[in-house]
Enzyme design. Structure first.
Site, short mmCIF file in Angstrom:
data_model
loop_
_atom_site.label_atom_id
_atom_site.label_comp_id
_atom_site.label_asym_id
_atom_site.label_seq_id
_atom_site.Cartn_x
_atom_site.Cartn_y
_atom_site.Cartn_z
N HIS A 181 -0.40 17.46 3.84
CA HIS A 181 -1.15 16.21 3.78
C HIS A 181 -0.32 15.14 3.08
O HIS A 181 0.15 15.34 1.96
CB HIS A 181 -2.46 16.43 3.02
N CYS A 337 4.36 -9.36 0.26
CA CYS A 337 3.73 -8.45 1.22
C CYS A 337 4.00 -8.95 2.63
O CYS A 337 4.00 -10.16 2.89
CB CYS A 337 2.24 -8.36 0.96
N TYR A 470 3.87 -1.90 9.46
CA TYR A 470 4.89 -2.87 9.08
C TYR A 470 5.90 -3.12 10.19
O TYR A 470 7.10 -3.06 10.00
CB TYR A 470 5.58 -2.43 7.78
#
Length: 641
Positions: A181, A337, A470
């Site tokens: 995970h 960002c 992204y």
């Protein structure tokens, strides 16, 4: 009729009447599930259905070259298994499940040749069983899967007992998945309960591929007729525990999502060269991890020998004390960002992601050890030519991952830093304590927080955030596919950018001319400084050059060779403009517009239309702000916008 590999397998699991055999299931999935899915999904023609049949036969028994032998051996084994275990299965439920499986197999073209007939016969007789006394008490007639109560699911809350979770009425055994995970052991907080509260927080899970992956672990359905255990309060408590390490944050931050925290810097913090740590924008993909600085060790995994093609590696564990003993370097760098100003693009056409305004950007002075110095301390040549690998892989303690080209990371002018301090103080938890990698001039998503390990690879990071996030796409692509993501390049350097952070609501009268004071920031990635900033009050018909505010002399600027005197190349440039307006504009709404030009003469585009992408990244169209002019100064004040 089309079926998926996971549905077929869970029907087979139901036929067995017991929990799936883990080793058998894992082996089948890893070797045959992907080609099976590809074949079944293409069964729109008879030829494709025939191919699907052959693929499914491989999925069940292996390649055709040994199918016949497997069927013979399987028949003998199943005969023995039937003698030993058949009494443990409720015959009525088993017959119903078996009939459903066989019906669905035949509906997609199975049973047209001897091998496929043998496959169906083997299914009818049953697969290898796990020696368990668990039985199917109730079966969902619609899915052929067993029912489980909430109490039964709740008992499976550890690796020893098995990790079961609930999602939209389905019951899933994810024991095998826990070790891989991406979010680490946090998944155990959902053990024995519904994962929906957690997925509602971590929107990364809200994708078809993630749901398909979960579906492959389905073992049954939730029995809603049984009261079971009310775990609503426990789910809430688990979420609280998940975010228990999150710090108390400055109330002036503009929160875009509370959990995980994503918040913009307040407007008042965007007009200073250094952003205070408590007002620095926060971008968290997952909860803030708890890391003991005394026990912290950074794992640096490098080739055993440079230029070796034997793929042997050597791991160097570096403590905070050892990092502190290496030469210390400080740089002032802006982090932005990828989604900064997304809300403006969203107004033109809907985008996917947090609706950031112009505050997902901040600047700080970072102190730590240059990556090149870490490589040198480990005994390696710190030039990219010394390695066959082309990418620097960065992994976080929270499960996040990213990468940058090694040529960028080891370039002497890149100033890539393993930072331990921010604005002269240890880095706060929200911003990556105890170690954050800072990659100046590159999108902030690559400056990995809570750094856990560094390694090299011939390919970029396989992290979701590197491969499936992204990235930008052409304006007409509304729903990027896996293939689209695989072909799109990962964002690294960011384009030229500027924004208005304040504008006066009054004007200064100076003879026949009246002006309004407008302030903001400008920034360009890749170490490119700002050449000029233009401001307009008439929609771009006429422009006025802003004053670029010189950065303080004592700000560390790094080693970037593009630096010009007075212009920090890794940091933003602040500006102030006195824009002429007419006396008649008093009492009216005026729209101010700004655009920046960097040292390479890259300029911001006028419109969002041409740069639109559904992910809403790299938004750098002209920034527009509307202000109601109230009158002459003295009657009003500067306004944050």
């Amino acid at each position: 009729m089309s079926i998926s590999a996971c549905k077929l397998r869970r029907q087979i699991d139901c036929l067995q009447g017991v929990r799936p055999n883990y080793s058998l299931r894992l082996s089948i999935r890893s070797q045959y599930e992907r080609p099976f899915l590809a074949g079944i999904r293409a069964n729109s023609s008879s030829a494709a259905r025939s191919e699907s049949s052959r693929t499914a036969t491989n999925y069940l028994f292996g390649p055709p070259s040994w199918t016949a032998a497997a069927v013979i051996v399987g028949t003998v084994a199943v005969g023995f298994a039937g003698w030993k275990y058949w009494s443990n299965i409720h015959t009525e439920s088993n017959e119903r499940s078996k009939g459903l499986i066989v019906h669905r197999l035949k509906s997609v073209g199975f049973g047209r040749n001897r091998d496929e007939d043998s496959a169906i016969i083997a299914i009818e007789r049953g697969f290898e069983r796990k020696s368990s006394k668990e039985k199917i008490d109730k079966v969902n007639p619609k899915t052929g899967l067993p029912y489980f109560t909430r109490a039964e699911v709740g008992e499976h809350n550890s690796v020893e007992k098995g990790i079961w979770v609930i999602y939209q009425g389905g019951v899933y055994d994810i024991t095998e998945f826990v070790e891989v995970h991406p979010g680490g052991s946090r998944i155990l907080m959902a053990a024995g309960r519904s994962i929906e509260p957690f997925w509602n927080v971590f929107s990364i899970h809200q994708s078809e591929s993630t749901r398909d992956l979960l579906e492959s672990y389905r073992i049954g359905d939730l029995d809603h007729s049984s009261a079971g255990v009310d775990r609503g309060s426990e789910d809430a408590a688990a979420l609280e525990l998940l975010f228990s390490n999150d710090p108390i944050r400055d109330p002036s931050l503009i929160v875009r999502s509370a959990r995980p925290c994503n918040a913009e810097s307040p407007k008042g913090a965007l007009d200073s060269y250094i952003t205070p740590a408590e007002k620095f924008f926060v971008r968290n993909h997952l909860p803030v991890p708890q890391i003991d600085p005394e026990a912290y060790k950074l794992q640096v995994v490098l080739p055993a020998e440079p230029l070796s093609r034997a793929f042997q590696t050597k791991t160097h564990s570096i403590t905070l004390q050892e990092l502190a003993s290496l030469p210390q370097t400080s740089i002032t760098a802006t982090l932005q960002c990828a989604g900064n100003r997304r809300a403006e693009m969203h107004e033109v056409k809907p985008t996917k992601g947090l609706l950031w305004q112009q505050g997902a950007i901040s600047t700080a002075t970072w102190t730590g050890v240059l990556l090149r110095d870490v490589f040198a301390a480990a005994g390696y040549d710190s030039t990219p030519e010394a390695f066959n690998e082309k990418h620097l892989i960065l992994t976080s303690h929270d499960g996040y991952g990213a990468s940058v080209p090694l040529a960028k990371a080891l370039n002497p002018s890149s100033d890539v830093l393993l930072a331990t301090h921010m604005n002269g103080e240890p880095i706060p938890p929200d911003h990556g304590a105890p170690v954050r990698v800072i990659i100046p001039g590159v999108v902030a998503a690559r400056s990995v927080k809570w750094l856990s390990s560094i390694s090299l690879d011939t390919e970029e990071s396989t992290s979701h955030w590197q491969r499936k996030d992204y990235k930008g796409f052409q304006p007409s692509l509304g729903n990027p596919t896996e293939e689209d993501y695989s072909h799109a390049g990962s964002i690294q350097e960011t384009p030229v950018q500027s924004a208005i952070v304040s504008a006066a609501t009054c004007f200064n009268r100076s003879g026949p001319t009246s002006t309004v004071t407008v302030k903001g920031y400008a920034y360009s990635g890749g170490g490119r400084g700002i050449e000029r900033l233009d401001v307009s009050s008439d929609g771009g018909k006429t422009w006025h050059a802003a004053d670029l505010i010189k950065a303080p002399e004592d700000l560390p600027r790094g080693k970037n060779t593009n630096a010009k005197d007075g212009k920090p190349t890794w940091a933003w440039t602040l500006w102030e403009a006195h824009v002429p307006v007419g006396q008649a504009d008093a009492g009216k709404e005026v729209e101010f517009v700004c655009k920046a030009v960097d040292e390479s003469y890259n300029s911001q585009p006028e419109s969002m239309v041409g740069i639109y992408n559904v992910r809403g990244v790299l938004v750098n169209g002209w920034h527009r702000v509307k202000v109601n002019l109230e009158g002459e100064c003295g009657e009003c004040s500067q306004k944050q916008v």
